[in-house]
Enzyme design. Structure first.
Site, PDB file in Angstrom:
ATOM      1  N   GLY A  91     -38.750  25.048  38.161  1.00  0.00           N
ATOM      2  CA  GLY A  91     -37.508  25.629  37.538  1.00  0.00           C
ATOM      3  C   GLY A  91     -37.652  27.258  38.128  1.00  0.00           C
ATOM      4  O   GLY A  91     -36.622  28.045  38.161  1.00  0.00           O
ATOM      5  N   GLY A 139     -43.894  24.911  38.870  1.00  0.00           N
ATOM      6  CA  GLY A 139     -43.092  25.865  38.688  1.00  0.00           C
ATOM      7  C   GLY A 139     -41.713  25.737  39.488  1.00  0.00           C
ATOM      8  O   GLY A 139     -41.155  26.829  40.041  1.00  0.00           O
ATOM      9  N   GLU A 189     -33.745  34.565  20.439  1.00  0.00           N
ATOM     10  CA  GLU A 189     -34.727  34.585  21.834  1.00  0.00           C
ATOM     11  C   GLU A 189     -33.881  33.924  23.116  1.00  0.00           C
ATOM     12  O   GLU A 189     -34.199  34.214  24.205  1.00  0.00           O
ATOM     13  CB  GLU A 189     -35.883  33.564  21.666  1.00  0.00           C
ATOM     14  N   LYS A 218     -49.361  24.035  61.012  1.00  0.00           N
ATOM     15  CA  LYS A 218     -49.782  22.839  60.648  1.00  0.00           C
ATOM     16  C   LYS A 218     -48.258  21.999  59.853  1.00  0.00           C
ATOM     17  O   LYS A 218     -48.288  20.961  60.037  1.00  0.00           O
ATOM     18  CB  LYS A 218     -51.118  22.500  60.004  1.00  0.00           C
ATOM     19  N   VAL A 264     -48.677  34.543  40.986  1.00  0.00           N
ATOM     20  CA  VAL A 264     -48.716  35.863  40.896  1.00  0.00           C
ATOM     21  C   VAL A 264     -49.569  36.329  39.957  1.00  0.00           C
ATOM     22  O   VAL A 264     -50.033  35.793  39.290  1.00  0.00           O
ATOM     23  CB  VAL A 264     -47.079  36.350  40.173  1.00  0.00           C
ATOM     24  N   HIS A 268     -31.038  31.413  16.847  1.00  0.00           N
ATOM     25  CA  HIS A 268     -32.196  31.818  17.584  1.00  0.00           C
ATOM     26  C   HIS A 268     -31.886  32.905  18.599  1.00  0.00           C
ATOM     27  O   HIS A 268     -31.473  32.551  19.795  1.00  0.00           O
ATOM     28  CB  HIS A 268     -32.519  30.361  18.567  1.00  0.00           C
ATOM     29  N   CYS A 327     -34.798  31.050  12.445  1.00  0.00           N
ATOM     30  CA  CYS A 327     -34.416  29.693  11.953  1.00  0.00           C
ATOM     31  C   CYS A 327     -35.091  29.111  11.104  1.00  0.00           C
ATOM     32  O   CYS A 327     -35.254  29.344   9.586  1.00  0.00           O
ATOM     33  CB  CYS A 327     -34.494  28.651  13.180  1.00  0.00           C
TER      34      CYS A 327
HETATM   35  N1  GLN Z   1     -35.885  22.467  10.563  1.00  0.00           N
HETATM   36  C1  GLN Z   1     -35.254  23.367  10.190  1.00  0.00           C
HETATM   37  C2  GLN Z   1     -33.559  22.589  10.051  1.00  0.00           C
HETATM   38  O1  GLN Z   1     -33.314  21.637  10.924  1.00  0.00           O
HETATM   39  C3  GLN Z   1     -34.998  24.449  11.017  1.00  0.00           C
HETATM   40  C4  GLN Z   1     -34.716  24.077  12.471  1.00  0.00           C
HETATM   41  C5  GLN Z   1     -35.345  25.229  13.659  1.00  0.00           C
HETATM   42  O2  GLN Z   1     -36.161  26.097  13.286  1.00  0.00           O
HETATM   43  N2  GLN Z   1     -34.570  25.029  14.834  1.00  0.00           N
HETATM   44  O3  GLN Z   1     -32.682  23.339   9.358  1.00  0.00           O
END
Ligand code: GLN
Length: 562
Positions: free
Chosen positions: A24, A22, A517, A229, A247, A515, A389
């Site tokens: 990171g 861990g 996220e 030590k 944790v 994305h 995606c």
């Molecule tokens: N494989 C798909 C593309 O290249 C989706 C890629 C992804 O989900 N990051 O467009």
């Protein structure tokens, strides 16, 4: 604030004994603490493998590929950096051995070394030091650099040698070494052992590095004798040995635990920096809320193909955790293998009891039909759905097949000869043959349609989201999809690329080409994730409005060509 007298200080974090300690999270936690003491920090990871970036690696190798705003495909630790320290990483935040060598070799080919023999020392080590010095900037007080891998690996040697030289050049106060190590509990002996850490520090000393601090990962509390030590044998001051015990609930507790031991204060003292107050109130209350949610239990089904691997969808899982905190609910994730849908298991069994369904991104054929089956189940049953995606591409394929009657609809990634390529390569992508760094990468602006779920979720203003894909929604199918009830609620400002699709007759069905996220933070859940979980909460309470005139199921049944 000029607490570092205008000079960037450097903190180097190495790891010993085993991988997966861990590092990171530790680096990110330290960055957060220093930031909360008023310092401007940067974070960087040096990875010892030969791939130029992790973009071409399977998630089985190093987990998810994290994408930065400026389109770098990076190690997943950069996700921790951005989430904990609330900083923005860039192309400069992740260097691999492959990237370092590529630029040295390119320079050699163009004759820049003026006939010299090009060697690991000094040419590769110089290149590594140049990469570290990128953060010697007026807007960075403290630059934290994490070295991937474990001390003792052959691959790490040039990096460690570069750090040794670096410290030699700048002096002790301007660069410090923190070694993250393991103090294992040996069950048979009923004891914790410091020997592996002693040996790992020994290897560092052979290279010429004496760590200033030890951070010891442990399962059980370390006792005074362990601290003593370690201090004695590792040549580290007693008060500079810290414990980082596992944790109990969440990784977001780590900075709080380190702060209890004043780790950040000692770092500042070592570097001769002013120690101001530490402000962690909102972080503490986020952690409290996460551990003791006030609301109900909510279960989200995530249907993917790397489900057995915890790290493959790291940012997705974290974004769901953030959204759980934002909605103050006890959120659990059910990880469902997409292929199970293809092996005769029914969606209503696999997703029974789930309050919402998420289909994440991915590449390649495996599990595609399973993901499409999961989308259909969520769509037809009014279950809140978020597609990301590849998940968005599956949602488009499913809608085209089931609702528009284009039974053969597919992405040309999976079926090059489909008669209805609803997802396809753009012309310029068709000419690309190099696999590395050639996708649509990084942040693009997105324009939202008024009245959509997306527009309701995002705050007003500019929407900018990160991408990593080759294939796109095929504009030739816009009309047919729209006429059957799909709405294109997000597009690029030039209207050329579809970024978000929705099914307005469904209570909450949103799928995006980007994305989201990657931009979710523990104290600021991403709007789409937050509203997705909010819809799941309503579903759970039986309050989900079947929006529109008729019930979603009825309306969509009318359009179903099967
Ligand atoms: N494989 C798909 C593309 O290249 C989706 C890629 C992804 O989900 N990051 O467009």
């Amino acid at each position: 604030m000029q607490q570092t007298a205008g000079k960037t200080r450097h903190v180097f974090i190495t790891g010993g004994v085993v991988s997966s300690l861990g590092k990171g999270i530790t680096a990110a936690s330290i960055a957060l603490l220093l930031k909360r003491r008023g310092y401007r920090v940067s974070l960087q990871k040096l990875d010892p493998y030969l791939n130029v970036d992790p973009g071409t690696m399977s998630p089985y190798q190093h987990g998810e590929v994290y994408v930065t705003e400026d389109g770098a495909e990076t190690d997943l630790d950069l996700g921790h950096y951005e989430r904990f320290a609330e900083i923005e990483c860039t192309q400069e935040s992740n260097y691999t051995t492959g990237r370092i060598y590529s630029s040295v070799i390119a320079r050699e080919r163009s004759g820049d070394y003026l006939g010299k023999t090009v060697q690991v020392i000094p040419h590769i080590t110089d290149e590594i030091k140049t990469a570290i010095r990128v953060f010697d900037r007026p807007d960075v007080d403290i630059a934290i650099t994490e070295i991937g891998g474990t001390v003792g690996d052959i691959e790490s040697l040039p990096f460690l040698e570069a750090l040794r030289q670096f410290r030699q050049e700048v002096g002790a106060g301007e660069a410090i070494f923190i070694h993250l190590t393991l103090v294992p509990f040996i069950r048979a002996a009923g004891e914790m052992k410091t020997k592996p850490s002693q040996q790992s520090v020994g290897i560092l000393r052979e290279i010429g590095i004496i760590p200033d601090m030890l951070v010891c990962r442990c399962e059980k509390p370390m006792q005074p004798e362990h601290f003593e030590k370690l201090a004695l044998f590792c040549n580290v001051r007693r008060e500079l040995v810290f414990a980082e015990q596992d944790v109990a609930h969440t990784i977001y507790e780590v900075p709080l635990e380190l702060a209890k031991q004043d780790l950040d204060k000692y770092i500042l003292e070592l570097m001769g920096c002013h120690v101001s107050d530490l402000e962690m109130k909102n972080w503490q209350s986020m952690v409290d809320r996460l551990i003791h949610p006030g609301g109900p239990k909510i279960e989200i089904g995530v249907v993917g193909k790397y489900i057995s691997l915890k790290d493959a969808y790291k940012s997705i899982y974290e974004a769901l955790v953030h959204a759980g905190v934002a909605n103050d609910v006890d959120l659990t994730i059910r990880r469902v293998e997409a292929e199970e849908f293809e092996q005769g298991k029914r969606p209503e069994e696999l997703l029974a009891g789930c309050d919402a369904v998420l289909v994440p991104g991915g590449f390649g054929n495996r599990g595609i039909e399973g993901k499409i089956a999961a989308v259909r189940y969520a769509r037809e049953n009014g279950i809140p759905f978020l597609g990301i995606c590849l998940g968005m591409q599956c949602a488009v394929i499913e809608f085209a097949r089931t609702v528009c009657g284009l039974h053969d609809a597919n992405s040309t990634e999976f079926d090059a000869d489909t008669s209805a390529p609803v997802i396809d390569l753009m012309e310029e992508q068709k000419k690309v043959h190099d696999m590395g760094g050639t996708m649509r990468l990084g942040a693009y602006d997105c324009k939202l349609a008024e009245g959509s779920n997306a527009a309701a979720a995002y705050p007003k203003g500019r929407v900018r989201e990160r991408h990593r894909h080759r294939y796109e929604f095929n504009n030739a199918f816009r009309d047919v999809l729209i006429s059957h009830g799909m709405s294109l609620s997000g597009v690029t400002p030039n209207d050329l690329l579809v970024e978000i699709v929705e099914v307005p007759r469904h209570p909450w069905f949103v799928a995006c080409q980007f994305h989201p996220e990657f931009k979710s933070r523990p104290l600021a859940a991403h709007p789409l994730f937050r509203e997705f979980v909010a819809a799941a909460v309503k579903k759970n309470a039986g309050e989900l409005q079947e929006t529109g005139r008729e019930s979603s199921r009825q309306a969509l049944a009318d359009h179903t060509h099967e």
